[in-house]
Design a protein around this motif. Structure first.
Motif, short mmCIF file in Angstrom:
data_model
loop_
_atom_site.label_atom_id
_atom_site.label_comp_id
_atom_site.label_asym_id
_atom_site.label_seq_id
_atom_site.Cartn_x
_atom_site.Cartn_y
_atom_site.Cartn_z
N MET A 238 80.54 25.56 44.15
CA MET A 238 81.85 26.21 44.17
C MET A 238 82.65 25.67 45.34
N GLY A 239 83.94 25.50 45.13
CA GLY A 239 84.84 25.02 46.16
C GLY A 239 85.90 26.06 46.47
N THR A 240 86.72 25.72 47.46
CA THR A 240 87.79 26.60 47.90
C THR A 240 89.08 25.81 48.01
N VAL A 241 90.17 26.38 47.54
CA VAL A 241 91.48 25.78 47.71
C VAL A 241 91.91 26.02 49.15
N LYS A 242 92.18 24.95 49.88
CA LYS A 242 92.57 25.05 51.29
C LYS A 242 94.09 25.03 51.47
N ALA A 243 94.81 24.32 50.59
CA ALA A 243 96.27 24.26 50.68
C ALA A 243 96.82 23.79 49.34
N VAL A 244 98.07 24.16 49.07
CA VAL A 244 98.80 23.68 47.90
C VAL A 244 100.15 23.16 48.38
N CYS A 245 100.58 22.03 47.81
CA CYS A 245 101.76 21.33 48.30
C CYS A 245 102.59 20.79 47.14
N PRO B 49 103.14 28.54 49.83
CA PRO B 49 102.18 29.65 49.73
C PRO B 49 101.37 29.67 48.43
N ALA B 50 101.96 29.20 47.34
CA ALA B 50 101.29 29.19 46.03
C ALA B 50 102.04 28.25 45.11
N ILE B 51 101.37 27.81 44.04
CA ILE B 51 102.02 26.99 43.03
C ILE B 51 101.74 27.58 41.65
N GLU B 52 102.66 27.32 40.76
CA GLU B 52 102.52 27.76 39.37
C GLU B 52 102.33 26.51 38.51
N PHE C 176 87.91 21.54 36.16
CA PHE C 176 87.91 22.49 37.26
C PHE C 176 88.54 23.79 36.77
N LYS C 177 88.00 24.91 37.24
CA LYS C 177 88.54 26.22 36.85
C LYS C 177 88.78 27.05 38.10
N SER C 178 89.96 27.63 38.17
CA SER C 178 90.31 28.56 39.24
C SER C 178 91.11 29.69 38.60
N GLY C 179 90.49 30.87 38.51
CA GLY C 179 91.14 31.96 37.78
C GLY C 179 91.34 31.54 36.34
N ASP C 180 92.57 31.62 35.85
CA ASP C 180 92.89 31.21 34.48
C ASP C 180 93.13 29.71 34.35
N ILE C 181 93.32 29.04 35.48
CA ILE C 181 93.69 27.63 35.47
C ILE C 181 92.51 26.75 35.11
N ARG D 34 98.64 30.58 38.31
CA ARG D 34 99.01 30.52 39.72
C ARG D 34 97.78 30.22 40.56
N ILE D 35 97.95 29.37 41.58
CA ILE D 35 96.85 29.05 42.48
C ILE D 35 97.38 29.03 43.91
N ALA D 36 96.55 29.48 44.84
CA ALA D 36 96.97 29.60 46.23
C ALA D 36 95.79 29.33 47.16
N PRO D 37 96.06 29.00 48.40
CA PRO D 37 94.99 28.82 49.37
C PRO D 37 94.07 30.04 49.40
N GLY D 38 92.78 29.78 49.51
CA GLY D 38 91.77 30.85 49.53
C GLY D 38 91.15 31.10 48.17
N ASP D 39 91.82 30.64 47.11
CA ASP D 39 91.26 30.80 45.76
C ASP D 39 90.00 29.94 45.62
N SER D 40 89.06 30.41 44.84
CA SER D 40 87.87 29.61 44.56
C SER D 40 88.20 28.68 43.39
N ILE D 41 87.48 27.55 43.38
CA ILE D 41 87.63 26.58 42.30
C ILE D 41 86.24 26.06 41.97
N ASP D 42 85.93 26.01 40.70
CA ASP D 42 84.60 25.62 40.24
C ASP D 42 84.68 24.44 39.29
#
Length: 143
Positions: free
Chosen positions: A1-8, A21-24, A87-92, A132-140
């Protein structure tokens, strides 16, 4: 499992991206209001947090988004993953479509350091399922 550190993102191609702060993400399109969104295989770029840290340890002092990356992920050696990895993070859901890229014109980072990690460490994905994805979200990795 990984972690989103930043979105740009950036609205213009060829420049450094700004941390937000987040991306859609939209299915089959990419990131809302990002210059690279569209119906193609490089909708979203990912770069390893660990590789950025290693580069900064060499004196680069680059900020998040400086390489043009959209999502900085901790926990994976992205370039070692096969094409088609999802890769999956929430619904993404993102699908890996390209590893690395050709650098046509050396960026400011290359001119300062004599090197840039994005062409060999960055990976590109298309958006299978948005959200939506933001820093701190998990990604698998899901396949």
């Amino acid at each position: 499992m990984g972690t989103v550190k930043a979105v740009c993102t950036s609205e213009i191609k060829g420049i450094q991206k700004e941390e937000v702060p987040a991306i859609e993400l939209r299915s089959d399109w990419g990131i809302e209001d990002d210059a690279h969104a569209g119906a193609w295989h490089r909708q979203v770029s990912l770069l390893s947090y660990e590789k950025i840290q290693e580069f900064n340890d060499r004196g680069a002092n680059v900020a998040n988004g400086a390489f043009g990356e959209n999502i900085i992920v901790e926990g994976f050696d992205l370039k070692s993953l096969p094409l088609g990895t999802r890769f999956k993070s929430g619904d993404i859901v993102l699908e890996l479509t390209q590893i690395g890229k050709e650098c046509h014109a050396h960026c400011a980072i290359y001119h300062k350091m004599g090197d840039c990690i994005m062409p060999r460490e960055g990976v590109f994905c298309k958006v299978i399922e948005g959200g939506r994805i933001a820093p701190g979200d998990s990604i698998d990795i899901v396949g």
